[in-house]
Design an enzyme around this catalytic site. Structure first.
Site, PDB file in Angstrom:
ATOM      1  CE1 TYR A 142      -3.344  -2.995   0.505  1.00  9.20           C
ATOM      2  CE2 TYR A 142      -4.582  -0.307   1.626  1.00  9.20           C
ATOM      3  CZ  TYR A 142      -4.803  -2.210   1.069  1.00  9.20           C
ATOM      4  OH  TYR A 142      -5.378  -2.266   0.756  1.00  9.20           O
ATOM      5  CG  ASP A 224      -1.531 -20.390  -2.052  1.00  8.23           C
ATOM      6  OD1 ASP A 224      -1.320 -20.322  -0.390  1.00  8.23           O
ATOM      7  OD2 ASP A 224      -1.622 -20.919  -2.484  1.00  8.23           O
ATOM      8  CG  ASP A 248      -7.641  -4.922   1.708  1.00 10.08           C
ATOM      9  OD1 ASP A 248      -8.897  -4.105   2.757  1.00 10.08           O
ATOM     10  OD2 ASP A 248      -7.847  -5.071   0.559  1.00 10.08           O
TER      11      ASP A 248
HETATM   12  C1  IPM Z   1     -10.388  -1.760   4.467  1.00 14.41           C
HETATM   13  C2  IPM Z   1     -10.703  -1.103   2.953  1.00 14.41           C
HETATM   14  C3  IPM Z   1      -9.398  -0.231   2.835  1.00 14.41           C
HETATM   15  C4  IPM Z   1      -8.599  -1.070   2.292  1.00 14.41           C
HETATM   16  C5  IPM Z   1      -9.587   0.556   0.984  1.00 14.41           C
HETATM   17  C6  IPM Z   1     -10.976   1.451   1.045  1.00 14.41           C
HETATM   18  C7  IPM Z   1      -8.624   1.548   1.379  1.00 14.41           C
HETATM   19  O1  IPM Z   1     -10.809  -1.749   2.163  1.00 14.41           O
HETATM   20  O2  IPM Z   1      -9.634  -0.739   5.783  1.00 14.41           O
HETATM   21  O3  IPM Z   1     -10.572  -2.915   4.625  1.00 14.41           O
HETATM   22  O4  IPM Z   1      -7.922  -0.964   1.765  1.00 14.41           O
HETATM   23  O5  IPM Z   1      -7.037  -0.999   3.543  1.00 14.41           O
HETATM   24 MG    MG Z   2     -10.636  -4.344   2.814  1.00 16.23          MG
END
Ligand code: IPM
Ligand code: MG
Length: 358
Positions: A142, A224, A248
């Site tokens: 990220y 996975d 995520d």
């Molecule tokens: C989460 C969301 C966020 C992320 C998005 C909205 C940027 O999916 O908090 O899990 O990917 O972290």
């Molecule tokens: Mg998310």
């Protein structure tokens, strides 16, 4: 009387509806348990884009860094899909996480007996699920550099970098091991160490940190396989430790074990600054303003805030009990509805919850 300053970010979509329910409950609970909450409401996400042309105004970030805790509803709306990515609501969320150094994202998933039929999985597979996903939140792909999109002779090429430093891995691993020590004493670290260098370092450092926690059992799964195990036998997990991207994905999957993402709270914590508490679900623009949203995830996020940061443990437990009672009485928003229940809206769930504190 104890006083707490909370920044409330009600955001977009269903955000304002679930925030108003949560705020009323916090007001009533604080009165009953003898403390005071000062709410500071700030613009964030789409609403901030409309007014200031950016999703995270400086003033909002400043207030968030200078309070006891931040309570966030949800942000995002398809109407911003076509604007420059750095100015979209989601970029504001990433900037807030980075700006507040919220490296530890904690997402508990527990099956409530009264909601067992809401899951798409068989009751015998999920009935004892009680796990926590600990997701690293300010590193990994990220935020990794370099990233971007360049022109090449054969067309455009886009790239991101998944990187973790020793320090980033060790500090999130310690959060997971400490949490496991307070509950099932098991950590399962999820990576892709059979392919990725970054995961090899991850696995090595997690294993080193585990030596500091002799009573905690450490296992490792490739992501996975972890995704598969989560629907095959989710009861095997206690604390799942993983990086930003895998976390995520895995946390949405884990959330759905309960049947609705509308039930799940989360906490994002830094080393010593204020934490941020928010539902796992998004802003659900498709049902916004229709009194259909389930406010429970945000209400339970408020309970997490009371417990973890504000140390108002009794009040937190009372909120959790109120949620259980309202569900036991059969009140349900459409997302968790079944034949034997009473369908109500967001406001009505709020009213039923308030009655529990009379
Ligand atoms: C989460 C969301 C966020 C992320 C998005 C909205 C940027 O999916 O908090 O899990 O990917 O972290
Ligand atoms: Mg998310």
């Amino acid at each position: 009387m104890k006083q707490h300053k909370i920044v409330l970010l009600s955001g977009d979509g269903i955000g304002p509806e679930i925030s108003s329910v949560t705020k009323e409950i916090l007001e009533k609970v604080s009165y009953k348990y003898n403390f005071k909450i000062h709410f500071v409401e700030k613009l964030f996400g789409g609403k901030a884009i409309d007014k200031f042309n950016k999703p995270l105004p400086d003033e909002t970030l400043y207030e968030c860094k200078n309070c006891d805790a931040v309570l966030l509803a949800a942000i995002g709306d398809p109407k911003y899909d076509n604007i420059e990515r750095g100015l979209r609501p989601e970029s504001g969320l990433l900037a807030l996480r980075a700006g507040m150094s919220l490296f530890a994202n904690i997402r508990p998933v527990k099956i409530l007996p009264s909601l067992i039929s809401a899951s798409t999985l068989k009751p015998e597979i999920i009935k004892n699920v009680d796990l926590i996903v600990v997701r690293e939140l300010t590193g990994g792909i990220y935020f990794g550099q370099p990233k971007g999109c360049i022109e090449t002779e054969s067309g455009k090429r886009a790239f991101n970098t998944m990187s973790y430093s020793t320090n980033e891995i060790e500090r999130i691993a310690r959060v997971a091991f400490k949490l496991a020590g307070e509950r099932g004493k098991k950590v399962c670290s999820v990576d892709k160490a059979n392919v990725l260098d970054v995961s090899q370092l991850w696995r090595e450092k997690v294993s080193e940190v585990s030596n500091e926690f002799k009573d905690i059992e450490l296992s490792n799964l490739y992501v996975d396989n972890a995704a598969m195990q989560l629907i095959r036998n989710p009861e095997q997990f206690d604390v799942i430790l993983t990086g930003n991207l895998f976390g995520d994905i895995i946390s949405d999957e884990a959330a759905m074990l309960t049947g609705s993402i509308g039930m799940l709270p989360s906490a994002s914590l830094s080393t010593d600054g204020p934490g941020l508490f928010e539902p796992v679900h998004g802003s659900a623009p498709d049902i916004a303003g229709q009194n259909k949203a389930n406010p429970i995830a945000m209400v339970l996020s408020a309970a997490m805030m009371l417990k973890i940061t504000l140390k108002e443990k009794e009040a937190a437990a009372a909120i959790e009990e109120a949620v259980n009672n309202v569900l036991k009485h059969g009140f349900r928003t459409p997302d968790i509805m079944n034949e034997s229940s009473i369908e109500v809206g967001c406001k009505e769930i709020g009213k039923e919850l308030l009655k529990e504190f009379d």
